[in-house]
Design a protein around this motif. Structure first.
Motif, short mmCIF file in Angstrom:
data_model
loop_
_atom_site.label_atom_id
_atom_site.label_comp_id
_atom_site.label_asym_id
_atom_site.label_seq_id
_atom_site.Cartn_x
_atom_site.Cartn_y
_atom_site.Cartn_z
N ARG A 100 7.38 5.49 -13.31
CA ARG A 100 8.46 4.50 -13.46
C ARG A 100 9.75 5.02 -12.84
N ALA A 101 10.01 6.31 -13.00
CA ALA A 101 11.22 6.87 -12.38
C ALA A 101 11.14 6.77 -10.86
N ARG A 102 9.97 7.03 -10.28
CA ARG A 102 9.81 6.90 -8.83
C ARG A 102 9.96 5.44 -8.40
N THR A 103 9.47 4.52 -9.24
CA THR A 103 9.66 3.10 -8.95
C THR A 103 11.14 2.77 -8.82
N TRP A 104 11.93 3.26 -9.76
CA TRP A 104 13.36 2.97 -9.75
C TRP A 104 14.07 3.66 -8.58
N ARG A 105 13.65 4.85 -8.27
CA ARG A 105 14.25 5.55 -7.12
C ARG A 105 14.05 4.73 -5.85
N GLY A 115 0.81 -1.21 0.00
CA GLY A 115 0.00 0.00 0.00
C GLY A 115 0.84 1.26 0.00
N LEU A 116 1.87 1.31 0.83
CA LEU A 116 2.77 2.47 0.86
C LEU A 116 3.49 2.64 -0.46
N SER A 117 3.95 1.53 -1.06
CA SER A 117 4.67 1.61 -2.33
C SER A 117 3.78 2.13 -3.45
N ARG A 118 2.55 1.63 -3.49
CA ARG A 118 1.63 2.11 -4.53
C ARG A 118 1.39 3.61 -4.39
N ALA A 119 1.23 4.07 -3.16
CA ALA A 119 1.01 5.50 -2.96
C ALA A 119 2.24 6.31 -3.38
N TYR A 120 3.43 5.79 -3.12
CA TYR A 120 4.65 6.52 -3.51
C TYR A 120 4.79 6.56 -5.03
N VAL A 121 4.61 5.42 -5.69
CA VAL A 121 4.74 5.39 -7.14
C VAL A 121 3.73 6.32 -7.79
#
Length: 434
Positions: A387-392, A63-69
């Motif tokens: 996608r860039a936030r995913t990689w970060r 849940g946290l990851s989805r919100a960040y991406v």
């Protein structure tokens, strides 16, 4: 603890439930400007009530990851420090289901903040492999590889730098820079394999051809490189032609299971076997054994689990609720070193050397993360902000994983019996290391 009235105190309580603590190890800033949490700690900005809805439906890492991406949650400070703080309680790294009481408290807080509603759709960067065949079938492996590696060669050049090497470097000197460290890794692999002029080498998971280029240029060998990524193969072939080595290097889009034109004098597998899977690793070892000449060597460079019982069925399987499984490396299975060595030995190969490189990987990942930050606008232009936030997040979380000792990375050197016997010493080491 709180700056002015607002929603932050209740948000802090919700985050505490997710993290399993009464005192959150971060400073939380809400969409209304209010703050709560530990003074001076890394900051988390919750920009939208959608973050709370994601936590209701997926309370934890996913849940946290989805919100960040999706950009609904931000980590504006030192991301390495923030990830370390969030993982300190262990609740995000070893997912523990919430109790019925915790779920009720989470639901009650979300209702008070007007955040109830249907589950938000995952960000489009999330992978979906259902319906593409069984796990580790050739079709599904190709789709999993494409999700991660076919983002565009220009993006990978931004992150990886001129060498275009996507595996742990070997840092003889941390101040020497990424390119020197990757060259040192390739040279070490060549020495371990005992490459000599005229040899025929198979590079399994060849990427953009960096190892093949190094081996052909510096050791005058012929290399067959195989990858499942068409974009990698396209750029790899261009690099080979530009280097004037087209007669020595053949890069193919091919599953390693379909390589049948052995024998080879050496096989390198650098950062590839994580994609093979626990159920397939024995067949992987056996197939590569069959491609080697008697007396020829194989080097397997791979990430390894450092926790869990390797005898436990499915211990290498990713938890499907993790960020890495959904966004970064779908279907990968990180085996224990014990499991990998057992498979290689069961495949008829003799162990010559095992070298641990865990401390080298955080240096590599931090170098890639620094390049991403330095070229952030270009990365967003190439692959989009999500996608860039995913990689970060991926690079920072992976660096923490190795720094904390949860995973390692090892080079295992083996030899097919017969032919030239193995050396008494380790000629691939420098005199100081022997």
């Amino acid at each position: 603890m709180v700056r002015g009235p607002g929603v932050a105190p209740r948000l802090a309580g919700m985050l505490g439930i997710v993290l399993g603590t009464d005192r959150i190890p971060v400073r939380l800033r809400a969409w209304d400007g209010s703050e709560a949490g530990s003074p001076g700690a890394p900051v988390i900005e919750i920009r939208s009530r959608r973050t709370l809805r994601r936590l209701l439906w997926s309370p934890g890492q996913l849940g946290l990851s989805r919100a960040y991406v999706a950009g609904e949650l931000d980590l504006p400070g030192d991301l390495f420090a923030t990830v370390a703080a969030l993982t300190a309680t262990g609740r995000l790294t070893e997912p523990v289901p919430l109790t019925a009481r915790e779920r009720w408290r989470l639901l009650r807080s979300a209702a008070a903040l007007g955040a109830l509603g249907p589950e938000p759709a995952p960000p489009p960067e999330e992978v979906h492999l259902a319906g593409i065949g069984g796990r580790h079938s050739k079709a599904r492996d190709a789709a999993a590889v494409s999700h991660h590696y076919d983002l565009g060669n220009d993006f990978y050049a931004v992150v990886l730098g001129p060498s275009m090497v996507y595996s742990c470097a070997v840092w003889d000197d941390p101040s020497g820079g990424l390119e020197a460290a990757q060259a040192a890794k390739h040279d070490l692999v060549c020495r371990k394999l005992g490459l000599r002029s005229g040899m025929r080498v198979l590079d399994v998971g060849c990427g953009w051809g960096a190892f093949a280029l190094h081996a052909a240029r510096h050791h005058e060998v012929d290399v067959v490189g195989v990858t499942l990524s068409p974009e990698q193969a396209t750029l790899g072939r261009e690099r080979v032609r530009a280097a004037g080595l087209a007669e020595r290097i053949d890069i193919r889009v091919q599953d390693y299971r379909d390589v049948d034109d052995g024998p080879f004098d050496a096989v390198s597998s650098i950062g590839m076997s994580e994609h093979v899977g626990d159920d397939q690793i024995d067949g992987y070892a056996s197939h590569l054994h069959g491609l080697l000449r008697p007396g020829a060597r194989l080097l397997n460079h791979a990430i390894a689990r450092r926790t869990g019982d390797p005898r436990r069925a499915g211990e290498a399987r990713q938890d499907p609720s993790t960020f890495m499984a959904r966004y970064v490396f779908p279907d990968t299975e990180v085996l224990s070193l014990t499991r990998t060595i057992g498979a290689l030995e069961a495949g008829g190969l003799e162990i010559l050397d095992v070298e641990a490189l865990r401390l080298h990987y955080p240096l590599t990942l931090r170098a890639w993360a620094q390049r991403l930050e330095e070229h952030w606008s270009e990365a967003v232009r190439l692959v989009g902000e999500g996608r860039a936030r995913t990689w970060r997040l991926y690079l920072v979380a992976a660096a923490w994983t190795f720094e904390s000792g949860r995973q390692g990375v090892n080079q295992v050197l083996v030899q097919r019996p017969g032919g030239t016997p193995p050396p008494l010493a380790r000629p691939w080491r420098t005199p100081a290391d022997r």
